[in-house]
Enzyme design. Structure first.
Site: not given
Ligand code: NOJ
Ligand code: CA
Length: 546
Positions: A98, A200, A255, A322-323
């Protein structure tokens, strides 16, 4: 030219803190991951994406990095990581890291040094004078995690920008040194044998200007100045030219928060990114704010998924990470049709065109945690939203209900390996985040014993996919249907596959033109009913067309 490895690959996302704890400290670690490589090989995945494992104060569980060249000691050492690379390679599995490059931790030495206005590091971040003689933030932007996007530091006499929490200061990509640092990090890991990166929030690194936003959106106000700007495209292309183009085969998975078709295409066609995540499908139930949601509609789900399938040359498919909350809770039925809906969602995710991503636990139908007090959440954004809502006078019950809809702890509870202490994740009963109390009914050990389980279905389907060029690389052909029925074909050369899918709790009758199709039912999510022209709730069929 040799086909890149990623074209036929299936990616499995590991959230290292919650996957497997090898030494009983209640925290997942790299040796734990190594111990499960055979499980992952048997499952049939090709690439592992690890959420951040670098040194970090863990305010946002690793998305706040304090040293890009060190491994978080809780997870192991660089030697452990090298061993993971080696052991994965032996099994034909590749590792993706990541890359968090929009911001660092506020504990990163760069940020600490940046507090000295005379230091070359000052310009690594976005430091600005405030308004009204310095008392008010430089502009009205808000952070994604509530509150202003700026924090004042008295010793500096200035404010710094943070699109996320104050513990995550944004890097200043207008400083060429920042680009250089990020390129060095990329090279370092590629040279180690890492296959690439999941990048990210990579579509917001470039801030065009720091004007006040005129928009009234309560969250992420200001993103019209930093979402997918020209400079953003330029930076990614530069990374390709300077670094990536010198490597044979790699992936850069973006992402790309709230990406649109136009920018998505551009990222890919201009080699800025190999793949990118769109957010529209994952957020298909969201209203303007994440604290509200609308009922699930299979029809809408289909329309959104098909829109991206048809427009993008190589889509990136996922239902969980994970989000996000667990997909059975969001798009399926966690109670009556837990198993059927888990399999139906798998059939969908793994038979679309593009690279599929499976998130740890998705393959055994893991579910959200029971509703909990957001004040005790391990998710910083849930806690911060809770503080804000408390200030605004929301009563506890309502806060709990609303925050529960997006609390990221749901998908971060320990991987459920068996029904033992802490679900077999750790020998310690005090884990960093509690195991889901449903571990006795949902776990790998149980699923492995049952040939009809969700896990068995994943294994069968992934093995099938591996042998099917049409599923791996074939075209996506929509079959237009009214209402909730989902139907499409995948085709390559002579091989043609039809998918029929019911993502609802009711029976769906096939339209006449689909009843007469001849083919062989190769896989299905459940025993069909007596009438073959009716799809039972969450019934999905994979049919080989003659
Ligand atoms: C996206 C990530 O997937 C998330 O978990 C994170 O809190 C934010 N970006 C900030 O890095
Ligand atoms: Ca551990």
């Amino acid at each position: 030219m040799k086909k890149p490895f990623w074209t036929d690959a299936v990616v499995y996302q590991i959230y290292p803190r919650s996957f497997c704890d090898s030494n009983g400290d209640g925290i997942g670690d790299i040796p734990g991951i190594i111990s499960k490589l055979d499980y992952l090989k048997d499952l049939g995945v090709d690439i592992l994406w690890l959420s951040p494992i670098y040194e970090s104060p863990q305010f946002d569980i690793g998305y706040d990095i304090s040293d890009y060249y060190k491994i978080n000691p809780e997870y192991g050492t660089m030697e452990d990581f090298d061993r993971l690379l080696e052991e994965a390679k032996k099994r034909g599995i590749r590792i993706v890291m990541d890359l968090v490059a929009n911001h660092t931790s506020d504990q990163h030495p760069w940020f600490k040094a940046s507090k000295d206005k005379n230091s070359p590091y000052h310009d690594y971040y976005v430091w600005m004078d405030g308004k009204d003689g310095g008392k008010r933030p430089p502009n009205n932007w808000t952070s994604n995690f509530t509150g202003p996007a700026w924090t004042y530091v008295p010793e500096v006499g200035q404010w710094y920008l943070h699109i996320f929490s104050a513990e995550q200061p944004d890097l200043n990509w207008k400083n060429p040194k920042v680009l250089e640092e990020v390129e060095n990090i990329i090279r370092f890991y590629l040279d180690k044998g890492v296959y690439g990166f999941r990048c990210d929030v990579i579509n917001q690194i470039w801030k065009d200007s720091y004007e006040d936003s005129k928009r009234i959106t309560p969250m992420a106000r200001g993103n019209e100045f930093y979402l997918m700007k020209e400079g953003n495209h330029r930076m990614l292309r530069k990374i390709y030219d300077d670094v990536l183009s010198h490597y044979d085969d790699f992936v850069m998975i973006g992402e790309t928060y709230n990406v649109d078709l136009e920018n998505g295409k551009r990222f890919q066609e201009n080699k800025e990114l190999t793949m990118f995540f769109q957010f529209e499908l994952a957020n298909v139930r969201a209203f303007a704010l994440p604290v509200f949601e609308r009922p699930f509609s299979a029809k809408r789900f289909k329309e959104v998924a098909f829109k991206w399938q048809k427009a993008i040359e190589w889509p990136t498919n996922y239902l969980e990470n994970h989000d996000q909350r667990r997909s059975i809770n969001k798009f399926g039925d966690p109670k009556r049709y837990w198993k059927e809906s888990g399999k139906a969602l798998a059939l969908f995710n793994l038979t679309l065109r593009g690279t599929p991503f499976v998130y740890q636990g998705e393959e055994i139908g893991m579910l959200d945690l029971p509703p909990r007090d957001p004040a005790t959440s391990m998710d910083c954004s849930a806690r911060m939203t809770n503080q804000l809502m408390t200030k605004m006078g929301f009563v506890k019950g309502l806060r709990k209900k609303m925050i529960n809809l997006f609390d990221r702890d749901h998908a971060r509870s320990p991987m459920q390996w068996n029904d033992g202490i802490s679900a077999g994740f750790s020998s310690n009963e005090n884990t960093w985040i509690c195991a889901n109390p449903n571990k006795n009914c949902i776990n790998v050990a149980l699923e492995e014993k049952d040939p009809d389980s969700i896990l068995s279905f994943y294994r069968t389907l992934l093995a099938y996919r591996r042998k099917s060029p049409a599923l791996q690389e074939g075209s996506f052909l929509e079959i237009e249907t009214k209402g909730d029925l989902i139907a499409y074909r995948r085709k390559l050369g002579d091989e043609e596959i039809l998918i029929l899918l019911n993502l609802t709790k009711k029976k769906l009758r096939l339209p006449p033109f689909l009843r007469s199709i001849e083919g062989k039912l190769a896989l299905s999510t459940r025993e069909p009913g007596d009438d073959p022209t009716v799809l039972l709730p969450y019934e999905g069929r994979l049919i080989e067309l003659a």
